[in-house]
Design a protein around this motif. Structure first.
Motif, mmCIF file in Angstrom:
data_model
loop_
_atom_site.group_PDB
_atom_site.id
_atom_site.type_symbol
_atom_site.label_atom_id
_atom_site.label_comp_id
_atom_site.label_asym_id
_atom_site.label_seq_id
_atom_site.Cartn_x
_atom_site.Cartn_y
_atom_site.Cartn_z
ATOM 1 N N GLN A 1 3.629 -2.890 -7.140
ATOM 2 C CA GLN A 1 4.501 -2.621 -8.279
ATOM 3 C C GLN A 1 5.674 -3.588 -8.384
ATOM 4 O O GLN A 1 6.310 -3.701 -9.435
ATOM 5 N N THR A 2 5.987 -4.311 -7.296
ATOM 6 C CA THR A 2 7.106 -5.257 -7.324
ATOM 7 C C THR A 2 6.704 -6.624 -7.855
ATOM 8 O O THR A 2 7.570 -7.483 -8.057
ATOM 9 N N SER A 3 5.432 -6.837 -8.098
ATOM 10 C CA SER A 3 4.934 -8.158 -8.510
ATOM 11 C C SER A 3 5.132 -8.366 -10.007
ATOM 12 O O SER A 3 4.171 -8.456 -10.779
ATOM 13 N N VAL A 4 6.376 -8.436 -10.420
ATOM 14 C CA VAL A 4 6.689 -8.533 -11.843
ATOM 15 C C VAL A 4 7.489 -9.798 -12.136
ATOM 16 O O VAL A 4 8.137 -10.373 -11.261
ATOM 17 N N ILE A 5 7.423 -10.207 -13.404
ATOM 18 C CA ILE A 5 8.181 -11.342 -13.909
ATOM 19 C C ILE A 5 9.195 -10.815 -14.907
ATOM 20 O O ILE A 5 8.847 -10.049 -15.814
ATOM 21 N N ASN A 6 10.443 -11.208 -14.755
ATOM 22 C CA ASN A 6 11.471 -10.862 -15.737
ATOM 23 C C ASN A 6 11.378 -11.818 -16.915
ATOM 24 O O ASN A 6 11.394 -13.035 -16.735
ATOM 25 N N ARG A 7 11.285 -11.248 -18.109
ATOM 26 C CA ARG A 7 11.185 -12.060 -19.312
ATOM 27 C C ARG A 7 12.544 -12.145 -20.003
ATOM 28 O O ARG A 7 13.534 -11.599 -19.528
ATOM 29 N N GLY B 1 2.327 1.565 -5.818
ATOM 30 C CA GLY B 1 3.441 1.838 -4.918
ATOM 31 C C GLY B 1 3.880 3.277 -4.809
ATOM 32 O O GLY B 1 5.040 3.556 -4.537
ATOM 33 N N THR B 2 2.967 4.228 -4.963
ATOM 34 C CA THR B 2 3.367 5.643 -4.959
ATOM 35 C C THR B 2 2.862 6.421 -3.750
ATOM 36 O O THR B 2 3.228 7.585 -3.582
ATOM 37 N N ALA B 3 2.040 5.825 -2.909
ATOM 38 C CA ALA B 3 1.458 6.561 -1.787
ATOM 39 C C ALA B 3 2.453 6.730 -0.640
ATOM 40 O O ALA B 3 3.372 5.929 -0.461
ATOM 41 N N ASP B 4 2.263 7.780 0.148
ATOM 42 C CA ASP B 4 3.092 8.035 1.325
ATOM 43 C C ASP B 4 2.987 6.891 2.319
ATOM 44 O O ASP B 4 1.982 6.167 2.371
ATOM 45 N N ASP C 1 2.227 -12.062 -3.874
ATOM 46 C CA ASP C 1 3.536 -11.838 -4.500
ATOM 47 C C ASP C 1 3.953 -10.387 -4.284
ATOM 48 O O ASP C 1 3.612 -9.501 -5.061
ATOM 49 N N ILE C 2 4.689 -10.145 -3.206
ATOM 50 C CA ILE C 2 5.173 -8.806 -2.857
ATOM 51 C C ILE C 2 6.614 -8.914 -2.380
ATOM 52 O O ILE C 2 6.955 -9.805 -1.594
ATOM 53 N N GLN C 3 7.455 -7.998 -2.837
ATOM 54 C CA GLN C 3 8.855 -7.965 -2.412
ATOM 55 C C GLN C 3 8.977 -7.375 -1.015
ATOM 56 O O GLN C 3 8.585 -6.239 -0.767
ATOM 57 N N SER D 1 9.108 0.440 -2.078
ATOM 58 C CA SER D 1 8.233 1.524 -1.624
ATOM 59 C C SER D 1 8.928 2.837 -1.974
ATOM 60 O O SER D 1 10.135 2.858 -2.236
ATOM 61 N N PRO D 2 8.193 3.958 -1.979
ATOM 62 C CA PRO D 2 8.759 5.215 -2.482
ATOM 63 C C PRO D 2 10.012 5.688 -1.772
ATOM 64 O O PRO D 2 10.857 6.340 -2.384
ATOM 65 N N ASN D 3 10.153 5.362 -0.489
ATOM 66 C CA ASN D 3 11.277 5.885 0.278
ATOM 67 C C ASN D 3 12.408 4.888 0.487
ATOM 68 O O ASN D 3 13.274 5.086 1.349
ATOM 69 N N LEU D 4 12.411 3.817 -0.308
ATOM 70 C CA LEU D 4 13.548 2.894 -0.335
ATOM 71 C C LEU D 4 14.012 2.783 -1.789
ATOM 72 O O LEU D 4 13.689 1.831 -2.499
#
Length: 414
Positions: free
Chosen positions: A71-77, A111-114, A155-157, A265-268
């Motif tokens: 879910q972090t693999s995004v480009i800001n437009r 990015g939603t799994a435990d 590409d992962i944060q 990740s869900p817990n950060l």
């Protein structure tokens, strides 16, 4: 540090605004605000690797491409776009790049799994692309899964700690790329904990998926710098090296504060949790809850076994996203609320030591996972015999000095 200077400046501005009504106070406030503003804007001027399409799109022409992302693999437009962010996969497809497969790390593609939850292979509902899990029994892409792939993109944060498993996934993807003669492109992103290095060096006998290399807990590298080290230090099996292309950022340095636009990740959930994570993750290897099952994950800690006369804060963990069965579910936990903590530039051991010294269950305080997180048996032993935080930190000094010299070889930014 830039962050500390900005934070102290901001506090001064607020105090001055409230308490000073004369012209001199107003002038000082304006001057301080003007000095702080450029520092605050610096992180907004970063150009991420993934935004530098001119650097990598030519490398993908006519190629079958697989993306390792989440879910972090995004480009800001541009800010005037209806949707200010676009996922890398969607961007590549819109540029007519032939993306044929997606590989997903721990927590899954969305990015939603435990933490620790087994992720199954599947299909992306938006694009129809097959998703292959790299968490669970299959941590490294197989030759069959890479069949007909010409280029891999990673590409992962990351958040800059040894036990955050995205760098372990990077290791295995690089290893698979080297074994199958497939070049890999790593898009660089800031390390929100990149302003320091700290912690014990991993001992080889304690290698695991939450600690694969002889590095400290806080490694102080961006994801591309880390990939560069993996190659340069021959961390991969049999010393093989990946055909690596790094897409650097612009206008970035390691002292720069950076708030992640998307939860890694869900817990950060926020900058405070990410900054406290290197210190509070130790509790994952104990009978203390580190905020899972609350809205303040890795910003509070507590346990039913901690002395409530010493710890006057309490909470009850409940099932929620990313923590379906949190430690001490439904039980009142006594501990500390750290949501207003100052930003750390070193690992805080005092909270861990204080919890151990004030638990009613000393024999059950640590579990086997603690050694994997620490990367050594020494830290548990040091706490159990009553060493202070400073005494423990002194035992890390030589290892950190040696690591700093190695790290220096792979830095791409100041």
């Amino acid at each position: 540090m830039i962050f500390k200077l900005f934070k102290s400046t901001l506090i001064f501005v607020l105090i001055a605004t409230v308490s000073c009504g004369n012209n001199m106070g107003n002038e000082n406030t304006r001057a301080m605000a003007q000095e702080a503003a450029p520092k605050a804007e610096q992180s907004q001027n970063i150009t991420l690797g993934v935004q530098r399409t001119e650097k990598y799109l030519p490398l993908l022409e006519g190629k079958n491409v697989a993306v390792v992302g989440n879910q972090t693999s995004v480009i800001n437009r541009n800010s005037d776009a209806q949707d200010n962010q676009i996922h890398l996969v969607d961007s590549l497809l819109s540029s007519e790049v032939n993306v044929v497969k997606v590989f997903a790390p721990e927590h899954g593609f969305r990015g939603t799994a435990d933490a620790g939850e087994v992720i199954k292979d599947g299909k992306d509902l938006k694009t129809g692309l097959p998703i292959v899990s790299l968490y669970g029994s299959n941590k490294k892409p197989s030759a069959e899964q890479l069949k007909d792939i010409d280029v891999l993109i990673f590409d992962i944060q990351d958040v800059g700690t040894r036990f955050y498993t995205y760098i372990s996934t990077l290791h295995y993807v690089m290893e698979a790329s080297a074994e199958n003669d497939i070049p890999i492109i790593v898009m660089d992103r800031p390390n929100p904990n990149g302003h320091y290095i700290d912690g014990p060096i991993l001992e080889s006998e304690h290698t695991s998926f939450v600690g694969m290399h002889r590095i400290p807990i806080v490694h102080g590298l961006t994801i591309a710098e880390y990939a560069k080290m993996v190659n340069g230090e021959q961390f991969l099996s049999d010393g093989i090296q990946a055909d690596l292309t790094l897409i650097e950022m612009e206008n970035y340095n390691h002292e720069m504060p950076y708030d992640l636009p998307i939860k890694p990740s869900p817990n950060l959930p926020n900058a405070t949790s990410i900054n406290l994570y290197p210190s509070l993750c130790f509790f994952e290897g104990t009978n203390v809850n580190a905020g899972r099952g609350t809205s303040n994950q890795f910003q509070v800690f507590g346990s039913p076994y901690l002395d409530k006369k010493v710890f006057d804060f309490s909470y009850v963990p409940e099932s929620n996203e990313g923590a379906k069965q949190p430690k001490h579910l439904g039980k009142e936990c006594y501990g500390r609320n750290l949501t207003d903590s100052e930003k750390l530039d070193k690992i805080n051991l005092e909270w861990l030591i204080e919890a151990y010294q004030n638990t009613s269950e000393k024999d059950a305080f640590f579990n086997a996972f603690f050694t994997k997180l620490a990367g050594t048996t020494k830290l548990q032993e040091q706490i159990e015999v009553g060493m202070s935080a400073e005494e423990i930190r002194e035992t890390w000094k030589e290892g950190l000095e040696d690591y700093a010299a190695v790290r220096e070889k792979y830095l791409m930014y100041e």
